[in-house]
Design a protein around this motif. Structure first.
Motif, PDB file in Angstrom:
ATOM      1  N   ARG A  74       1.561   9.838  10.504  1.00  0.00           N
ATOM      2  CA  ARG A  74       0.575  10.382  11.432  1.00  0.00           C
ATOM      3  C   ARG A  74      -0.831   9.891  11.146  1.00  0.00           C
ATOM      4  O   ARG A  74      -1.734  10.066  11.951  1.00  0.00           O
ATOM      5  CB  ARG A  74       0.629  11.913  11.395  1.00  0.00           C
ATOM      6  CG  ARG A  74       1.948  12.465  11.920  1.00  0.00           C
ATOM      7  CD  ARG A  74       1.902  13.963  12.116  1.00  0.00           C
ATOM      8  NE  ARG A  74       1.937  14.698  10.859  1.00  0.00           N
ATOM      9  CZ  ARG A  74       3.064  15.046  10.232  1.00  0.00           C
ATOM     10  NH1 ARG A  74       4.241  14.687  10.737  1.00  0.00           N
ATOM     11  NH2 ARG A  74       3.027  15.739   9.119  1.00  0.00           N
ATOM     12  N   LEU A  75      -1.014   9.287   9.977  1.00  0.00           N
ATOM     13  CA  LEU A  75      -2.345   8.835   9.568  1.00  0.00           C
ATOM     14  C   LEU A  75      -2.490   7.321   9.609  1.00  0.00           C
ATOM     15  O   LEU A  75      -3.595   6.811   9.825  1.00  0.00           O
ATOM     16  CB  LEU A  75      -2.647   9.321   8.149  1.00  0.00           C
ATOM     17  CG  LEU A  75      -2.525  10.826   7.884  1.00  0.00           C
ATOM     18  CD1 LEU A  75      -2.823  11.112   6.422  1.00  0.00           C
ATOM     19  CD2 LEU A  75      -3.456  11.614   8.794  1.00  0.00           C
ATOM     20  N   ALA A  76      -1.409   6.597   9.373  1.00  0.00           N
ATOM     21  CA  ALA A  76      -1.491   5.150   9.190  1.00  0.00           C
ATOM     22  C   ALA A  76      -0.294   4.462   9.809  1.00  0.00           C
ATOM     23  O   ALA A  76       0.727   5.091  10.123  1.00  0.00           O
ATOM     24  CB  ALA A  76      -1.569   4.822   7.698  1.00  0.00           C
ATOM     25  N   GLU A  77      -0.431   3.143   9.989  1.00  0.00           N
ATOM     26  CA  GLU A  77       0.652   2.324  10.522  1.00  0.00           C
ATOM     27  C   GLU A  77       1.408   1.686   9.360  1.00  0.00           C
ATOM     28  O   GLU A  77       0.834   0.899   8.603  1.00  0.00           O
ATOM     29  CB  GLU A  77       0.067   1.263  11.451  1.00  0.00           C
ATOM     30  CG  GLU A  77      -0.664   1.851  12.653  1.00  0.00           C
ATOM     31  CD  GLU A  77      -1.408   0.809  13.464  1.00  0.00           C
ATOM     32  OE1 GLU A  77      -1.337  -0.390  13.092  1.00  0.00           O
ATOM     33  OE2 GLU A  77      -2.075   1.182  14.441  1.00  0.00           O
ATOM     34  N   LEU A  78       2.659   2.046   9.228  1.00  0.00           N
ATOM     35  CA  LEU A  78       3.491   1.537   8.136  1.00  0.00           C
ATOM     36  C   LEU A  78       4.346   0.374   8.626  1.00  0.00           C
ATOM     37  O   LEU A  78       5.145   0.529   9.548  1.00  0.00           O
ATOM     38  CB  LEU A  78       4.405   2.630   7.578  1.00  0.00           C
ATOM     39  CG  LEU A  78       3.794   3.608   6.573  1.00  0.00           C
ATOM     40  CD1 LEU A  78       2.886   4.604   7.247  1.00  0.00           C
ATOM     41  CD2 LEU A  78       4.884   4.315   5.776  1.00  0.00           C
ATOM     42  N   SER A  79       4.160  -0.774   8.019  1.00  0.00           N
ATOM     43  CA  SER A  79       5.034  -1.907   8.301  1.00  0.00           C
ATOM     44  C   SER A  79       6.396  -1.646   7.685  1.00  0.00           C
ATOM     45  O   SER A  79       6.590  -0.698   6.907  1.00  0.00           O
ATOM     46  CB  SER A  79       4.433  -3.181   7.716  1.00  0.00           C
ATOM     47  OG  SER A  79       4.395  -3.088   6.289  1.00  0.00           O
ATOM     48  N   ASP A  80       7.359  -2.500   8.017  1.00  0.00           N
ATOM     49  CA  ASP A  80       8.684  -2.362   7.419  1.00  0.00           C
ATOM     50  C   ASP A  80       8.609  -2.459   5.898  1.00  0.00           C
ATOM     51  O   ASP A  80       9.298  -1.728   5.173  1.00  0.00           O
ATOM     52  CB  ASP A  80       9.622  -3.434   7.959  1.00  0.00           C
ATOM     53  CG  ASP A  80       9.972  -3.232   9.425  1.00  0.00           C
ATOM     54  OD1 ASP A  80       9.774  -2.109   9.931  1.00  0.00           O
ATOM     55  OD2 ASP A  80      10.434  -4.200  10.062  1.00  0.00           O
ATOM     56  N   GLU A  81       7.759  -3.373   5.400  1.00  0.00           N
ATOM     57  CA  GLU A  81       7.621  -3.555   3.948  1.00  0.00           C
ATOM     58  C   GLU A  81       7.020  -2.299   3.309  1.00  0.00           C
ATOM     59  O   GLU A  81       7.478  -1.839   2.257  1.00  0.00           O
ATOM     60  CB  GLU A  81       6.744  -4.777   3.641  1.00  0.00           C
ATOM     61  CG  GLU A  81       7.366  -6.105   4.001  1.00  0.00           C
ATOM     62  CD  GLU A  81       7.390  -6.372   5.509  1.00  0.00           C
ATOM     63  OE1 GLU A  81       6.616  -5.712   6.243  1.00  0.00           O
ATOM     64  OE2 GLU A  81       8.169  -7.225   5.932  1.00  0.00           O
ATOM     65  N   ALA A  82       5.997  -1.745   3.953  1.00  0.00           N
ATOM     66  CA  ALA A  82       5.366  -0.542   3.411  1.00  0.00           C
ATOM     67  C   ALA A  82       6.339   0.626   3.418  1.00  0.00           C
ATOM     68  O   ALA A  82       6.431   1.394   2.447  1.00  0.00           O
ATOM     69  CB  ALA A  82       4.124  -0.203   4.222  1.00  0.00           C
ATOM     70  N   ARG A  83       7.086   0.767   4.500  1.00  0.00           N
ATOM     71  CA  ARG A  83       8.042   1.869   4.593  1.00  0.00           C
ATOM     72  C   ARG A  83       9.135   1.739   3.525  1.00  0.00           C
ATOM     73  O   ARG A  83       9.549   2.734   2.920  1.00  0.00           O
ATOM     74  CB  ARG A  83       8.650   1.891   5.990  1.00  0.00           C
ATOM     75  CG  ARG A  83       9.420   3.169   6.313  1.00  0.00           C
ATOM     76  CD  ARG A  83       9.872   3.171   7.770  1.00  0.00           C
ATOM     77  NE  ARG A  83       8.730   3.064   8.661  1.00  0.00           N
ATOM     78  CZ  ARG A  83       7.995   4.107   9.051  1.00  0.00           C
ATOM     79  NH1 ARG A  83       8.312   5.318   8.623  1.00  0.00           N
ATOM     80  NH2 ARG A  83       6.972   3.941   9.863  1.00  0.00           N
TER      81      ARG A  83
END
Length: 304
Positions: A74-83
């Protein structure tokens, strides 16, 4: 000047801490890394109080603590790598620097004007209980005056911020004693901005400016000159040993890097309180967790 209360961790302490957070106040509370100075990350006035209490430069951003990946989403955009990293290491001592969502309810002071936000899900029960009780993301840098030694015990917080904050939740010494690993992303490439307890096998890649907390050249510093890679102490030095270098105190007589990391700031606090006017630290292997320890020591020894 406010009266600072130290309260043992428990339901009453968490309830009191949550009331203070809701009122826009500050609370010192342990994480698994070091004690954090928590405030509602959506409340700009509360966040400003963090900077005021710490004397922190306004261009140095803060880490936002969340309960889980859902709250981070809800705060940030998570890439596949970050997730993938979050799923692997959260809750735990890994901070992800991520693109801030345009509608994220985060006070602008938290990010210090950057288009990114540093987020992690902590593992310590006290911080997780406070996150659940408040229902808010919590900005929480280390609970010490800016640039000074990070606190791993409640009495370290009291010595540094006593009279500046209303409450310290005391849950004993922290587990890791070293701030979280911080990473950022360029496409599918992971960049290590700050070494920490989680070793991803990456060399630091800090770029040219401040992108995340803990990147100032002088940081974590005691109030005395600090000499590194010392095999013996000079006459006016308090020597912090490691392995075969014994010293006045030792990070780990057996050369255990985990033990050394957990006790690093505790030993620096002890050296700062000693009568000797200068501090020396024995050589630490610059590999694995040792790289994170040396990162903190180099910043502690940097000119101020």
């Amino acid at each position: 000047m406010v009266q600072t209360r130290v309260v043992k961790q428990g339901p009453g302490a968490i309830a009191e801490a949550a009331r203070l957070i809701a009122d826009g106040q500050l609370v010192a509370i342990p994480t698994e890394t070091v004690y954090g100075l928590a405030a509602d990350a959506t409340n700009g006035v509360a966040v400003a109080r963090i900077y005021e209490a710490k004397g922190r430069p306004a261009f140095n951003p803060l880490i936002v603590h969340v309960l889980d990946i859902g709250q981070a989403d809800r705060l940030a955009e998570l890439s596949d790598e970050a997730r993938s990293l979050a799923e692997l290491y959260w809750p735990g001592p890994l901070t992800l620097v991520l693109p801030l969502r345009p509608d994220a309810p985060i006070a602008s002071l938290v990010t210090a004007g950057l288009p990114t936000v540093a987020i992690r899900a902590p593992a310590h029960p006290a911080m997780r209980e406070l996150l659940a009780a408040t229902g808010k993301p919590l900005a929480a840098p280390s609970a010490n005056a800016s640039g000074r030694i990070s606190p791993t015990r409640a009495d370290h917080v009291l010595a540094s911020l006593g009279g500046r904050i209303p409450l310290i939740v005391d849950a004993g010494p922290t587990r890791h004693g070293l701030e979280s690993t911080i990473v950022a992303f360029v496409g599918d490439r992971i960049r290590l901005l700050r070494p920490g307890p989680i070793d991803l096998g990456l060399a630091p890649d800090r770029g040219d400016g401040v992108e995340a907390p803990g990147q100032l050249a002088s940081h974590y510093a005691p109030g005395k000159p600090l000499r590194l890679d010392a095999g013996t102490a000079e006459a006016d030095e308090w020597l912090i040993g490691f392995g075969t270098v014994r010293g006045d105190a030792s990070l780990s007589p057996s050369g255990d890097l985990v033990e050394a990391a957990a006790g690093l700031f505790d030993k620096l606090h002890g050296a700062e309180a000693a009568a000797a006017p200068r501090i020396a630290v024995a050589p630490i292997p610059d590999q694995g967790l040792g790289a994170a320890i040396n990162d903190r020591l180099r910043r502690a020894a940097a000119p101020r």
